[in-house]
Design a protein around this motif. Structure first.
Motif, PDB file in Angstrom:
ATOM      1  N   LYS A  18      83.455 -52.904  -4.977  1.00  0.00           N
ATOM      2  CA  LYS A  18      82.840 -53.386  -6.385  1.00  0.00           C
ATOM      3  C   LYS A  18      83.920 -54.463  -6.892  1.00  0.00           C
ATOM      4  O   LYS A  18      83.757 -55.527  -7.511  1.00  0.00           O
ATOM      5  CB  LYS A  18      82.653 -52.415  -7.533  1.00  0.00           C
ATOM      6  N   ASP A  19      85.288 -53.765  -6.750  1.00  0.00           N
ATOM      7  CA  ASP A  19      86.359 -54.816  -7.302  1.00  0.00           C
ATOM      8  C   ASP A  19      86.653 -56.015  -6.463  1.00  0.00           C
ATOM      9  O   ASP A  19      86.627 -57.009  -7.156  1.00  0.00           O
ATOM     10  CB  ASP A  19      87.733 -53.908  -7.165  1.00  0.00           C
ATOM     11  N   ARG A  21      83.773 -57.599  -5.054  1.00  0.00           N
ATOM     12  CA  ARG A  21      83.119 -58.554  -5.286  1.00  0.00           C
ATOM     13  C   ARG A  21      83.351 -59.180  -6.735  1.00  0.00           C
ATOM     14  O   ARG A  21      83.191 -60.382  -7.075  1.00  0.00           O
ATOM     15  CB  ARG A  21      81.551 -57.752  -5.456  1.00  0.00           C
ATOM     16  N   SER A  22      83.725 -58.426  -7.661  1.00  0.00           N
ATOM     17  CA  SER A  22      84.339 -58.830  -9.053  1.00  0.00           C
ATOM     18  C   SER A  22      85.217 -59.951  -8.892  1.00  0.00           C
ATOM     19  O   SER A  22      85.295 -60.816  -9.471  1.00  0.00           O
ATOM     20  CB  SER A  22      84.545 -57.660  -9.811  1.00  0.00           C
ATOM     21  N   ASP A  23      86.189 -59.909  -7.873  1.00  0.00           N
ATOM     22  CA  ASP A  23      87.488 -60.504  -8.036  1.00  0.00           C
ATOM     23  C   ASP A  23      86.995 -62.016  -7.294  1.00  0.00           C
ATOM     24  O   ASP A  23      87.237 -62.859  -7.764  1.00  0.00           O
ATOM     25  CB  ASP A  23      88.370 -60.076  -7.042  1.00  0.00           C
ATOM     26  N   LEU A  25      83.919 -63.126  -7.604  1.00  0.00           N
ATOM     27  CA  LEU A  25      83.194 -64.157  -8.537  1.00  0.00           C
ATOM     28  C   LEU A  25      83.938 -64.499  -9.593  1.00  0.00           C
ATOM     29  O   LEU A  25      83.839 -65.596 -10.027  1.00  0.00           O
ATOM     30  CB  LEU A  25      82.337 -62.955  -9.388  1.00  0.00           C
ATOM     31  N   HIS A  26      85.186 -63.806 -10.052  1.00  0.00           N
ATOM     32  CA  HIS A  26      86.020 -64.546 -10.712  1.00  0.00           C
ATOM     33  C   HIS A  26      86.680 -65.578 -10.357  1.00  0.00           C
ATOM     34  O   HIS A  26      86.968 -66.586 -10.981  1.00  0.00           O
ATOM     35  CB  HIS A  26      87.000 -63.365 -11.221  1.00  0.00           C
TER      36      HIS A  26
END
Length: 79
Positions: A18-19, A21-23, A25-26
Motif C-alpha cells: 500500500k505504501d 503504491r501511494s508513494d 502515485l505521489h
C-alpha cells in the motif's frame, strides 16, 4: 500461534505494498504538476451518456438512421 505470525506477516506485506503504491502515485502526481502549469479534471457521467445514446426517444433521427444503415441497431445485436 502460527496463524497469528502468518497474519501479522501478511499484514506487514500488505502495508508495504500500500505504501509503495501511494508513494508511486505521489511521485507521479508531483511530476505531472511540475511539468504542467494547469491541470483540468472532468468528471463524466458515462453510464448516463450510454443510456442517453441508446434511448430511441432522445437519440436524434440522423443517428437512428445511421444505426439502421450500418447494421448496429440494438435489435440486431441481441440476435
Amino acid at each position: 500461534m502460527r496463524v497469528a505470525k502468518y497474519s501479522f506477516g501478511m499484514l506487514r506485506k500488505h502495508c508495504k505494498l500500500k505504501d509503495t503504491r501511494s508513494d508511486f502515485l505521489h511521485k507521479l502526481s508531483t511530476e505531472i504538476i511540475r511539468e504542467n502549469q494547469t491541470i483540468i479534471l472532468e468528471d463524466l457521467n458515462v453510464s448516463g451518456m450510454i443510456k442517453k445514446w441508446c434511448d430511441p426517444a432522445t437519440t436524434p433521427a440522423r443517428l437512428q438512421n445511421a444505426h439502421q444503415e450500418s447494421g448496429n441497431s440494438p435489435e440486431q445485436s441481441a440476435i
